[in-house]
Every structure is written in structure tokens, then in C-alpha cells.
Write an enzyme that holds these catalytic residues in place. Structure first.
Site, short mmCIF file in Angstrom:
data_model
loop_
_atom_site.label_atom_id
_atom_site.label_comp_id
_atom_site.label_asym_id
_atom_site.label_seq_id
_atom_site.Cartn_x
_atom_site.Cartn_y
_atom_site.Cartn_z
CG PHE A 76 107.59 -15.81 -1.31
CD1 PHE A 76 108.34 -16.96 -1.13
CD2 PHE A 76 108.17 -14.58 -1.06
CE1 PHE A 76 109.67 -16.87 -0.70
CE2 PHE A 76 109.48 -14.48 -0.63
CZ PHE A 76 110.23 -15.63 -0.45
CG ASN A 83 107.33 -11.21 -0.03
OD1 ASN A 83 106.50 -11.87 -0.66
ND2 ASN A 83 108.42 -10.73 -0.59
CE LYS A 84 104.37 -12.02 -3.92
NZ LYS A 84 105.80 -12.10 -3.60
CG ASN A 85 98.56 -8.51 0.26
OD1 ASN A 85 99.75 -8.27 0.10
ND2 ASN A 85 97.62 -7.60 0.08
CG MET A 86 96.62 -15.03 0.58
SD MET A 86 95.00 -15.82 0.33
CE MET A 86 95.38 -17.53 0.68
#
Ligand SMILES: Cc1ncc(COP(=O)(O)O)c(C=O)c1O
Length: 379
Positions: A181, A183-186
Site C-alpha cells: 500500500f 504508505n508502506k516501506n515499498m
């Protein structure tokens, strides 16, 4: 709202644009060669035998629950301090989510003692969530699960790249689920990945991802098949090539970005120590290597959190809450269970998540900490 420092920001550049353009030029948009490449690269990175790319982590968790055998009359133990998707997946499979408490102020992950207390004859699985990218006590959880014959699903939505004892999170349990998603780290916008070392689980989840069909459009395009059977009740949880292309580029940037997140977390921790009154800083002495997805702090007891967050907003700093606990939601309150989750309730009332993303500067961190000092100062 134009934030001076937003909660999160993604690392997208010309590489992502080029990868997407290549897919568009190829005119093959549905799941195909780029997805294969993404799955193989992801499996190799995690150290998993199998990786299955899907539409999002919610779909990943749903398939994991079905593959783990959850159905009507079964129970799965989950933390309440997580995103609602963790528990929803259990319900999609027809089973009941039973909520366990978290360890406490220093560790916002599910507590092994609380899991043990929640086990009944109906329990089939434990779904752990590595809050903020910090590892749950996987050695103890796996020991307990094996002793009681329970499957373990890891909700590793926050934990892409996290490690414990040299093993990546997501592959400690039976099935691991990741989110891409925004806002995730990737990120791939929407997107997810399932990993497992179990061939049977992998086969079943491959089938379920695409309506239980024995061959896919891509197989037919390659001339490997011209028809198909449907052997199970599946779903359309396929990813597409545009997202897989983004995933390939983002995976290549992950290690460096996670390292920067860890460094910023340390800068926060050092700066927050100077604050009076002190805010709680969970996971300060945590084992393992974290993906440092979130920067949670606990406000001093009695702080008016909405007023605090308003003050941060007035100073241009976006904050968030992770999470309103699931057992308090209307959609979960009809389940006839009265929960006693004192640590969850305490933490959920005091937690605030601070901005954290790789492009933040150390100076941005100091700006946030100064803003916290101001927001905590009595008017
Ligand atoms: C802990 C956790 N589990 C599951 C999900 C669901 O992920 P997705 O949005 O990819 O379905 C999220 C997403 O925010 C999450 O934070």
C-alpha cells in the site's frame, strides 16, 4: 492540507516511471512475465521457497486463512492493536477472530502469555502482526503453536525486510503476508505478496488467487494451454504488470531505505530522551533488525491526545494513531465476547505515530521533537 512534515512519503523517481512505461509499451498489462520476475526476486530476498503476488495484503491474509484451513466454527487468535484487515481476513474465511493483548509499553506486539490464555479447542491458527516492523517473539510463538498443532500466519504488512535471528520476518511462520500500500516501506499503490515454504499451501493459494482455474490467460498467451478447469472456489486477487514493475524497482531500493529509516529512528530516540515530560518510546531495546516502518510514541498518561495532535497539526506536522483497537469497533462488538485487554486499551489511548520516511532529514526529526515539546507544554 500542505504539511511541513507529512507522516510518510514514497521514494519514486525516473526508475519507476521507466519500468511502468516499459510495461505500457509491451501492451501486456495483466499478470505475466513481470509478475513472475517480481515473485522470484521477492522470494529470493525473503529466503522463501514460494512467493505469490496479489492485489493487496488483505487478499493475502484471506488466502492465507483459507489455506491454513480456517472455516466455520474455527477460531484464530489475533492482536486487537492492528489494522482491521488482520481480523477481517479471519471472518472472510468464516472463522472467528479472538483478540489477544499486547506485551506492554515497551513492546506493542502480541503477548505469548495472552495467546496461550486465548487458546481453546476451536483454535486453529495464530495471526501475528509485527507492529511497525518490529519482530514478535517468534521463537516462543512457534514453539507454542507447534506444541498445540496451530498454524501461524504472519501479518508482515509493516515488516518487509525485517529480520530476527538472521531469518526474515514473513518466513518464520507457515505463511507470511506483505502489503505494498502507498504508505508502506515499498509500494506499488495497492499490492501484496504471500510467502511460504510449504508446497501444498503455495499450490492452493496460487489456485485461489485466480478463481481456482488450472490455467491462466498468461499460460494461454504463451501457448501452454487453451482451456482450463475450475477446481476450487477462488477469487480474483491477481496483481497486474504495472504494479509488479513498480514492485521490482521498489524492492531494489528497499534495503537502503530501511537503513535510512532505522537511522532516523535512532535520531528520534536520542532526541526524545531530552524531552520533559518524557514520552514513551516502544521497541527501544528490541531484538532483530526492524524495517522501522512506524515511529510510535506513547504520550504521558493523562495527556489530551486530540489536543496534542491538533497542536502538531497547527505546527505543520502530520501525526496518526496505530491503532484504534479492533475489539472496540462496532462491527466487532456483536461477537458476544467481553475482552479484557488492559495493555492494548492503555496503549491505544496514548499512542501517536510520528512522521518517518527515508527522505526525511535529521533536521526534520529535530523539528518534530521540538513541536512535541511545544505541544506538551501547558498553555
Ligand atoms: C498491519 C496491517 N495488516 C494488513 C494491512 C492491509 O494491507 P492492504 O492495504 O495491502 O490490504 C495493513 C495495511 O495498512 C496493515 O497495516
Amino acid at each position: 492540507m500542505q504539511w511541513k512534515i507529512p507522516l510518510s512519503d514514497i521514494d519514486f523517481g525516473p526508475e519507476e516511471r521507466a519500468a511502468v512505461e516499459k510495461v505500457l509499451i509491451s501492451k501486456w498489462l495483466t499478470m505475466g512475465a513481470v509478475t513472475d520476475e517480481f515473485e522470484q526476486a521477492f522470494a529470493a530476498y525473503i529466503g522463501a521457497k514460494y512467493a505469490i503476488a496479489v492485489t493487496n495484503a488483505t487478499a493475502a491474509l484471506h488466502l492465507a486463512c483459507v489455506a491454513a484451513g480456517l472455516g466455520a466454527g474455527d477460531e484464530a487468535i489475533v492482536p486487537s492493536l492492528t489494522f482491521v484487515a488482520t481480523a477481517n481476513a479471519v471472518r472472510y474465511a468464516g472463522a472467528t477472530a479472538i483478540f489477544a493483548d499486547v506485551v506492554g509499553e515497551h513492546d506493542l506486539n502480541i503477548s505469548v502469555q495472552s495467546i496461550e490464555k486465548a487458546i481453546t479447542e476451536r483454535t486453529r491458527a495464530i495471526i501475528v502482526v509485527h507492529y511497525g516492523g518490529y519482530a514478535c517473539d517468534m521463537p516462543s510463538i512457534m514453539k507454542l503453536a507447534r506444541e498445540r498443532g496451530l498454524k501461524v500466519i504472519e501479518d508482515a504488512a509493516h515488516a518487509v525486510g525485517s529480520e530476527l535471528d538472521g531469518v526474515k520476518l514473513g518466513i518464520w511462520g507457515d505463511i507470511g503476508c506483505f502489503s505494498f500500500f502507498s504508505n508502506k516501506n515499498m509500494t506499488t499503490g495497492e499490492g501484496g505478496m504471500i510467502v511460504t515454504n510449504d508446497e501444498d499451501f503455495s499450490k492452493r493459494m496460487h489456485l485461489l488467487r485466480s478463481h481456482g482455474m488450472t490455467s491462466l490467460t498468461w499460460d494461454r498467451h504463451k501457448g501452454h494451454a487453451w482451456s482450463y478447469d475450475v477446481v476450487d472456489l477462488g477469487y480474483n486477487y491477481r496483481i497486474d504488470e504495472v504494479r509488479a514493475a513498480l514492485g521490482n524497482v521498489q524492492l531494489g531500493k528497499l534495503e537502503a531505505n530501511n537503513e535510512r529509516r532505522r537511522r532516523l529512528t535512532q535520531v528520534y530516540r536520542d532526541a526524545l530522551q531530552e524531552l520533559t515530560p518524557q514520552v514513551g518510546v516502544p521497541f527501544a531495546n528490541h531484538a532483530g533488525i526492524s524495517a522501522a516502518h512506524l515511529m510510535p510514541v506513547l504520550l504521558p498518561a493523562g495527556t489530551n491526545r486530540p489536543a496534542f495532535m491538533e497542536s502538531m497539526k497547527a505546527q505543520g506536522i502530520q501525526t496518526s494513531i496505530h491503532y484504534p483497537p479492533i475489539h472496540t469497533f462496532t462491527a466487532y462488538s456483536s461477537e458476544n465476547e467481553i475482552y479484557f485487554l488492559p495493555s492494548t486499551d492503555d496503549i491505544a489511548g496514548r499512542e501517536v505515530t510520528l512522521p518517518l520516511y527515508p527522505a526525511m532529514s535529521d533536521k526534520d526529526v529535530f523539528t518534530v521533537v521540538k513541536a512535541i515539546a511545544h505541544a506538551l507544554t501547558p498553555a
